[in-house]
Write a protein that holds these residues in place. Sequence first.
Motif, PDB file in Angstrom:
ATOM      1  N   LYS A 276      -0.509  -0.928  -0.365  1.00  0.00           N
ATOM      2  CA  LYS A 276      -0.564  -2.175  -1.122  1.00  0.00           C
ATOM      3  C   LYS A 276       0.837  -2.740  -1.311  1.00  0.00           C
ATOM      4  O   LYS A 276       1.845  -2.024  -1.209  1.00  0.00           O
ATOM      5  CB  LYS A 276      -1.245  -1.961  -2.467  1.00  0.00           C
ATOM      6  CG  LYS A 276      -0.526  -0.996  -3.398  1.00  0.00           C
ATOM      7  CD  LYS A 276      -1.329  -0.811  -4.677  1.00  0.00           C
ATOM      8  CE  LYS A 276      -0.621   0.161  -5.628  1.00  0.00           C
ATOM      9  NZ  LYS A 276      -1.381   0.346  -6.888  1.00  0.00           N
ATOM     10  N   GLN A 277       0.905  -4.031  -1.619  1.00  0.00           N
ATOM     11  CA  GLN A 277       2.174  -4.757  -1.621  1.00  0.00           C
ATOM     12  C   GLN A 277       3.217  -4.129  -2.530  1.00  0.00           C
ATOM     13  O   GLN A 277       4.396  -4.043  -2.183  1.00  0.00           O
ATOM     14  CB  GLN A 277       1.936  -6.216  -2.039  1.00  0.00           C
ATOM     15  CG  GLN A 277       3.191  -7.090  -1.972  1.00  0.00           C
ATOM     16  CD  GLN A 277       2.867  -8.565  -2.052  1.00  0.00           C
ATOM     17  OE1 GLN A 277       1.759  -8.981  -1.741  1.00  0.00           O
ATOM     18  NE2 GLN A 277       3.826  -9.364  -2.463  1.00  0.00           N
ATOM     19  N   THR A 278       2.836  -3.674  -3.706  1.00  0.00           N
ATOM     20  CA  THR A 278       3.813  -3.129  -4.658  1.00  0.00           C
ATOM     21  C   THR A 278       4.391  -1.798  -4.213  1.00  0.00           C
ATOM     22  O   THR A 278       5.398  -1.347  -4.761  1.00  0.00           O
ATOM     23  CB  THR A 278       3.165  -2.961  -6.046  1.00  0.00           C
ATOM     24  OG1 THR A 278       1.974  -2.173  -5.912  1.00  0.00           O
ATOM     25  CG2 THR A 278       2.834  -4.312  -6.649  1.00  0.00           C
ATOM     26  N   ASP A 279       3.751  -1.146  -3.230  1.00  0.00           N
ATOM     27  CA  ASP A 279       4.216   0.174  -2.777  1.00  0.00           C
ATOM     28  C   ASP A 279       4.804   0.148  -1.372  1.00  0.00           C
ATOM     29  O   ASP A 279       5.080   1.202  -0.798  1.00  0.00           O
ATOM     30  CB  ASP A 279       3.059   1.177  -2.810  1.00  0.00           C
ATOM     31  CG  ASP A 279       2.552   1.434  -4.214  1.00  0.00           C
ATOM     32  OD1 ASP A 279       3.348   1.301  -5.159  1.00  0.00           O
ATOM     33  OD2 ASP A 279       1.352   1.739  -4.361  1.00  0.00           O
ATOM     34  N   ARG A 280       4.985  -1.031  -0.784  1.00  0.00           N
ATOM     35  CA  ARG A 280       5.433  -1.102   0.603  1.00  0.00           C
ATOM     36  C   ARG A 280       6.808  -0.467   0.789  1.00  0.00           C
ATOM     37  O   ARG A 280       7.700  -0.663  -0.037  1.00  0.00           O
ATOM     38  CB  ARG A 280       5.467  -2.565   1.059  1.00  0.00           C
ATOM     39  CG  ARG A 280       4.074  -3.143   1.270  1.00  0.00           C
ATOM     40  CD  ARG A 280       4.101  -4.627   1.554  1.00  0.00           C
ATOM     41  NE  ARG A 280       2.747  -5.145   1.767  1.00  0.00           N
ATOM     42  CZ  ARG A 280       2.452  -6.427   1.862  1.00  0.00           C
ATOM     43  NH1 ARG A 280       3.415  -7.346   1.762  1.00  0.00           N
ATOM     44  NH2 ARG A 280       1.203  -6.806   2.057  1.00  0.00           N
ATOM     45  N   PRO A 281       6.999   0.285   1.874  1.00  0.00           N
ATOM     46  CA  PRO A 281       8.287   0.942   2.118  1.00  0.00           C
ATOM     47  C   PRO A 281       9.382  -0.089   2.387  1.00  0.00           C
ATOM     48  O   PRO A 281       9.170  -1.076   3.094  1.00  0.00           O
ATOM     49  CB  PRO A 281       8.018   1.813   3.342  1.00  0.00           C
ATOM     50  CG  PRO A 281       6.855   1.166   4.020  1.00  0.00           C
ATOM     51  CD  PRO A 281       6.015   0.563   2.936  1.00  0.00           C
ATOM     52  N   MET A 282      10.556   0.168   1.841  1.00  0.00           N
ATOM     53  CA  MET A 282      11.647  -0.803   1.889  1.00  0.00           C
ATOM     54  C   MET A 282      12.844  -0.207   2.627  1.00  0.00           C
ATOM     55  O   MET A 282      13.121   0.994   2.548  1.00  0.00           O
ATOM     56  CB  MET A 282      12.041  -1.210   0.466  1.00  0.00           C
ATOM     57  CG  MET A 282      12.952  -2.410   0.379  1.00  0.00           C
ATOM     58  SD  MET A 282      12.969  -3.159  -1.286  1.00  0.00           S
ATOM     59  CE  MET A 282      13.758  -1.852  -2.225  1.00  0.00           C
ATOM     60  N   PHE A 283      13.572  -1.090   3.318  1.00  0.00           N
ATOM     61  CA  PHE A 283      14.718  -0.672   4.123  1.00  0.00           C
ATOM     62  C   PHE A 283      15.846  -1.697   3.956  1.00  0.00           C
ATOM     63  O   PHE A 283      15.591  -2.861   3.652  1.00  0.00           O
ATOM     64  CB  PHE A 283      14.351  -0.593   5.614  1.00  0.00           C
ATOM     65  CG  PHE A 283      13.077   0.143   5.895  1.00  0.00           C
ATOM     66  CD1 PHE A 283      13.097   1.501   6.172  1.00  0.00           C
ATOM     67  CD2 PHE A 283      11.855  -0.512   5.870  1.00  0.00           C
ATOM     68  CE1 PHE A 283      11.919   2.184   6.429  1.00  0.00           C
ATOM     69  CE2 PHE A 283      10.664   0.156   6.130  1.00  0.00           C
ATOM     70  CZ  PHE A 283      10.702   1.518   6.411  1.00  0.00           C
TER      71      PHE A 283
END
Length: 658
Positions: free
Chosen positions: A524-531
């Motif tokens: 879900k959007q609030t948990d998307r992996p970030m880089f």
Amino acid sequence: MKKQIRIIGHFALLLGVFGLFGLFGLNNARADSSLYNGAAPRYTTPAKYSNGLEHAVYISANGDNSNYGGSSRQTLINNDVWKLSNKPYFYEHLYLKNSNPTGGADISVAQFLRFPKDLSGGSAPFLPVGDPATAAVITGGTLGQFTITKPYGNSNIVINGSLKPQQSIDVAVPLAYDGIGLVYTNAYYEVRENNWEFDGTSLYFRVGLPIDVQTYPDFMKGQYLVTYKDQDGYYRQATDVQPLMPQFNLENDIEIDNVNKGLGTNDGTTLFSNATYRVLGDQMSANNGQPFWDMLQSRGYAPVWTNRLLTYESFTAGYPGGSTPTDPDYFKYMRDILNHNGIGGINWQVVKVLVADNATVTRNTKWNPLDHVTLYDPKQQNNSTATEIPVTKDNVKVTSNNGHINYNGTLDTSTPGVYNVTYTYEAVYSDSVKRTISKTIQVTVPGGSHNNGGSSTNSNAGNENGGSGNSSWNPTTPSNPNGTGLPNYAAVKGAAVYATKTIYLYKDATFRKTQRIVKYPKVKQTDRPMFVVTGYSRSNGGALRYKVRDVNHKSKTAGKVGYITANRNYVENVYYQSARWNKKITVIAKNGIHAYKNKNLTGRTKTYKKWTILNVKRLVKHNLTTRYQLKNGDYVTANKKLVIEGESHRIVVMSYKK
């Protein structure tokens, strides 16, 4: 390990039934004396009042004498030789001398001798043995010449009498460990003497455990570590310079200071618990033969600044196995590095000043080097609080030893080749302290056609997360050239992106299943992996890839580096780039978001709960991120993991019994 500042917690020596010796099982003393005064000769110069009275306080144990009080030096009780639990007596001394010449004036004395418990609010676990007034032994006087009283109970005594010219006395009071309190190896205990009218002298002593430096875990064989604290507050290994770090050299690089004499101390290889040791960068050489700081400064790094330039690292020698770091954040994400075989245990911290990556530029494309370097204020302790300085042609100089810099500052990309581009910045700390920081990158201008001379022959490269076969998202010539030679939608270096669908992190820009490092499932959007984008590359078939660092701090994958797709169907900018949807946003963060007075998100004003709908005035840029300015003037984040554009309402599902 402790930074300067920085870091080992204390631990108690339980001097009860077990005693120091029994608790740690130390059998071999590393020094012969019961008291350790430092490598320099014992300090024996007394202070002197204007009337000619010389005076000093000191301690003794087992026939050994400490430094005199009043100097910057301290003294250690060596518990391997003089174990407080087994030999409870040591002595506090007062030395007095009438230094007037023969025939001069007598000196009346009324000198206080104060004990550790009196000077520590009662916390020091050392007491006079018996009645201090009667237990005190005077050496050098005559019978009845001096009297000793205790006007404030057993907390101190007063020596009264008169000294003739050139006469001296020594007053010794036995002290003992009380058997109740804890003795800390990082605690300094004070003995003091003073007069009714004048200040006196103090000596600070502590109990120390000798450490065998040959087995001390910090002094591991191998290279020194080098780290920096990034903008997210995590310690990272500076992998680009780690191979050039010097090998550990105890004899050349390490300065041991057991008695707090300060920089320039050299106690040889005698190291006591909770003593200070320093690693001297100015004395070290890098693996490539450069002086240590020249190597780091020629690669964009600088020493830490804390109102002065720290060209050395200062640590506290915690007893192996007996202490815990008091600042757990110091070792965040460092555990794997510290446990890696072949890398030493001493952690050098530096700061990044010039940050730039190698680049690949399409032939005949306009490429301005100043658009591809980030400059941070060098007067900082770490990069987590660093201020980014705007890059101009006046503060950052650009040169190339094998390429041509045009009159307008751009690189000549008309001829294929690999060109060295060097950025140089003069870091001015003060009128007398300056450092030249530089960074050299390689800019590759491929030969052949403008598509970098490649075509896809690898099936994996063509179909995983958007391969080179989809020209609609991977144009060879951007419709809106931005000077990077990349598509106009490409995230800029340093920006944050996240995955909207399942993707993989790869070791190489040409994706193969055998090169996968991490799988990131669709969430879900609030948990998307970030880089964070740190650079760019292309697959063998020409597909654009982002070189990234995983910044998912609560995940086991945090800190991993590799390549991900740049396909917009899989990866997006984390921050909104425009304000649409009738200029309304909805809070989706589980714990809500904060509003602030300033666009750098300082000056918190209030908190908005999840599902709150906010009216937006405009979207503003802040460094490489964006913020929403609300109609009331406050600023909130534009992070897609925390807010969504438009009005959104939660759906409440209700159930009821028939």
